[in-house]
Scaffold this motif. Sequence first.
Motif, PDB file in Angstrom:
ATOM      1  N   MET A   1       0.849  -1.187   0.000  1.00  0.00           N
ATOM      2  CA  MET A   1       0.000   0.000   0.000  1.00  0.00           C
ATOM      3  C   MET A   1       0.891   1.246   0.000  1.00  0.00           C
ATOM      4  SD  MET A   1      -3.046   0.839   2.676  1.00  0.00           S
ATOM      5  CE  MET A   1      -4.466   1.711   2.108  1.00  0.00           C
ATOM      6  N   ASN A   2       0.597   2.166  -0.911  1.00  0.00           N
ATOM      7  CA  ASN A   2       1.413   3.370  -1.002  1.00  0.00           C
ATOM      8  C   ASN A   2       1.178   4.278   0.186  1.00  0.00           C
ATOM      9  OD1 ASN A   2       2.451   2.567  -3.458  1.00  0.00           O
ATOM     10  ND2 ASN A   2       0.854   3.613  -4.647  1.00  0.00           N
ATOM     11  N   ALA A   3       2.262   4.867   0.687  1.00  0.00           N
ATOM     12  CA  ALA A   3       2.149   5.822   1.777  1.00  0.00           C
ATOM     13  C   ALA A   3       1.525   7.114   1.245  1.00  0.00           C
ATOM     14  CB  ALA A   3       3.523   6.111   2.374  1.00  0.00           C
ATOM     15  N   PRO A   4       0.733   7.802   2.065  1.00  0.00           N
ATOM     16  CA  PRO A   4       0.152   9.065   1.599  1.00  0.00           C
ATOM     17  C   PRO A   4       1.246  10.084   1.311  1.00  0.00           C
ATOM     18  CG  PRO A   4      -0.178   8.781   3.968  1.00  0.00           C
ATOM     19  CD  PRO A   4       0.362   7.477   3.453  1.00  0.00           C
ATOM     20  N   ALA A   5       0.976  10.940   0.356  1.00  0.00           N
ATOM     21  CA  ALA A   5       1.939  11.985   0.020  1.00  0.00           C
ATOM     22  C   ALA A   5       2.113  12.923   1.212  1.00  0.00           C
ATOM     23  CB  ALA A   5       1.452  12.768  -1.194  1.00  0.00           C
ATOM     24  N   PRO A   6       3.325  13.375   1.466  1.00  0.00           N
ATOM     25  CA  PRO A   6       3.532  14.292   2.588  1.00  0.00           C
ATOM     26  C   PRO A   6       2.771  15.595   2.369  1.00  0.00           C
ATOM     27  CG  PRO A   6       5.496  14.180   1.204  1.00  0.00           C
ATOM     28  CD  PRO A   6       4.577  13.105   0.730  1.00  0.00           C
ATOM     29  N   ARG A   7       2.307  16.136   3.465  1.00  0.00           N
ATOM     30  CA  ARG A   7       1.554  17.394   3.401  1.00  0.00           C
ATOM     31  C   ARG A   7       2.492  18.532   3.031  1.00  0.00           C
ATOM     32  NH1 ARG A   7       1.020  21.690   6.753  1.00  0.00           N
ATOM     33  NH2 ARG A   7      -0.997  22.745   6.999  1.00  0.00           N
ATOM     34  N   LEU A   8       2.091  19.295   2.027  1.00  0.00           N
ATOM     35  CA  LEU A   8       2.875  20.460   1.643  1.00  0.00           C
ATOM     36  C   LEU A   8       2.652  21.593   2.646  1.00  0.00           C
ATOM     37  CD1 LEU A   8       2.220  20.617  -2.211  1.00  0.00           C
ATOM     38  CD2 LEU A   8       4.326  19.887  -1.058  1.00  0.00           C
ATOM     39  N   PRO A   9       3.674  22.412   2.848  1.00  0.00           N
ATOM     40  CA  PRO A   9       3.458  23.599   3.681  1.00  0.00           C
ATOM     41  C   PRO A   9       2.352  24.466   3.078  1.00  0.00           C
ATOM     42  CG  PRO A   9       5.788  23.337   3.147  1.00  0.00           C
ATOM     43  CD  PRO A   9       5.041  22.352   2.314  1.00  0.00           C
ATOM     44  N   ARG A  10       1.606  25.118   3.941  1.00  0.00           N
ATOM     45  CA  ARG A  10       0.551  26.036   3.516  1.00  0.00           C
ATOM     46  C   ARG A  10       1.047  27.455   3.822  1.00  0.00           C
ATOM     47  NH1 ARG A  10      -4.486  23.456   2.848  1.00  0.00           N
ATOM     48  NH2 ARG A  10      -5.677  25.268   3.591  1.00  0.00           N
ATOM     49  N   ILE A  11       1.263  28.219   2.773  1.00  0.00           N
ATOM     50  CA  ILE A  11       1.875  29.531   2.913  1.00  0.00           C
ATOM     51  C   ILE A  11       0.948  30.592   2.330  1.00  0.00           C
ATOM     52  CG2 ILE A  11       3.870  30.988   2.385  1.00  0.00           C
ATOM     53  CD1 ILE A  11       5.546  28.467   2.105  1.00  0.00           C
ATOM     54  N   GLY A  12       0.672  31.604   3.126  1.00  0.00           N
ATOM     55  CA  GLY A  12      -0.121  32.733   2.669  1.00  0.00           C
ATOM     56  C   GLY A  12       0.756  33.921   2.325  1.00  0.00           C
ATOM     57  N   LEU A  13       0.284  34.732   1.410  1.00  0.00           N
ATOM     58  CA  LEU A  13       0.978  35.944   0.991  1.00  0.00           C
ATOM     59  C   LEU A  13       0.036  37.128   1.155  1.00  0.00           C
ATOM     60  CD1 LEU A  13       2.499  34.601  -2.353  1.00  0.00           C
ATOM     61  CD2 LEU A  13       3.651  34.767  -0.136  1.00  0.00           C
ATOM     62  N   LEU A  14       0.496  38.136   1.880  1.00  0.00           N
ATOM     63  CA  LEU A  14      -0.300  39.339   2.094  1.00  0.00           C
ATOM     64  C   LEU A  14       0.544  40.539   1.672  1.00  0.00           C
ATOM     65  CD1 LEU A  14      -2.834  40.778   3.181  1.00  0.00           C
ATOM     66  CD2 LEU A  14      -1.775  40.729   5.459  1.00  0.00           C
ATOM     67  N   GLY A  15       0.202  41.121   0.548  1.00  0.00           N
ATOM     68  CA  GLY A  15       0.945  42.258   0.043  1.00  0.00           C
ATOM     69  C   GLY A  15       0.203  43.557   0.280  1.00  0.00           C
ATOM     70  N   GLY A  16       0.944  44.655   0.223  1.00  0.00           N
ATOM     71  CA  GLY A  16       0.323  45.963   0.374  1.00  0.00           C
ATOM     72  C   GLY A  16       1.372  47.035   0.567  1.00  0.00           C
ATOM     73  N   SER A  17       0.925  48.280   0.534  1.00  0.00           N
ATOM     74  CA  SER A  17       1.869  49.367   0.785  1.00  0.00           C
ATOM     75  C   SER A  17       2.197  49.461   2.268  1.00  0.00           C
ATOM     76  CB  SER A  17       1.300  50.690   0.264  1.00  0.00           C
ATOM     77  OG  SER A  17       0.040  50.965   0.841  1.00  0.00           O
ATOM     78  N   PHE A  18       1.237  49.103   3.146  1.00  0.00           N
ATOM     79  CA  PHE A  18       1.441  49.155   4.599  1.00  0.00           C
ATOM     80  C   PHE A  18       2.023  50.512   5.000  1.00  0.00           C
ATOM     81  CE2 PHE A  18       2.111  44.493   3.604  1.00  0.00           C
ATOM     82  CZ  PHE A  18       0.810  44.140   3.912  1.00  0.00           C
ATOM     83  N   ASP A  19       1.277  51.562   4.634  1.00  0.00           N
ATOM     84  CA  ASP A  19       1.778  52.924   4.796  1.00  0.00           C
ATOM     85  C   ASP A  19       0.767  53.781   5.558  1.00  0.00           C
ATOM     86  OD1 ASP A  19       3.451  55.068   4.499  1.00  0.00           O
ATOM     87  OD2 ASP A  19       2.953  55.466   2.405  1.00  0.00           O
TER      88      ASP A  19
END
Length: 201
Positions: A1-19
């Motif tokens: 039985m194949n092992a489940p694929a490893p969980r990928l990191p979950r990465i968020g991106l929040l862009g802006g001027s932040f000014d």
Amino acid sequence: MNAPAPRLPRIGLLGGSFDPVHCAHLALARLALARLELDELRWLPVGHAWQKARVLTAAVHRCAMVGLAIADEPRFVIDRREVERDGPTYTIDTLRELQDRTEADWFLVIGQDQYGALDSWRDWQAVVRRVTLAVAGRAGSVPSPAPALAALPHRVVELPLPPMPLSSTEIRARAARGEPLDGLVPPAVARYIAQHHLYTS
């Protein structure tokens, strides 16, 4: 039985001027961490904001304020690549750089206004192929995509952010008038603005 694929990191991106970066930015970032089960959320201060007419505060100050605002959350990371890149800032360039280096499930955290105008972005079709869009919806309404985006299959999740009538424009105006910024920006950011006399001219 194949092992489940490893969980990928979950990465968020929040862009802006932040000014400057303010409390609504932080509320959205914390909501994204929880709802999207992110391992990391990267804050991306914009470099040359090609869609903005006004001149932004120097990047060194905007990055410093973000650093102060996110210091108490280890999953928040400031990413300076856009302020260090020459020329206009395009999200697609940032995505290509990041995804060439790191395999992950990528989430682009945006507001309803950006979702409604995303078809004005450089190579926007490529952007939506590379990420899941995490859209902060206005209270009581479902986020509405730009018409061209609505016609293109894309991955989207809603982030139900409570109403927070904050804007960097109003905060800059209050700072220029010498008014307190309590409850609008984190205390460390308010102190930084005062110490460096930002937004006073």
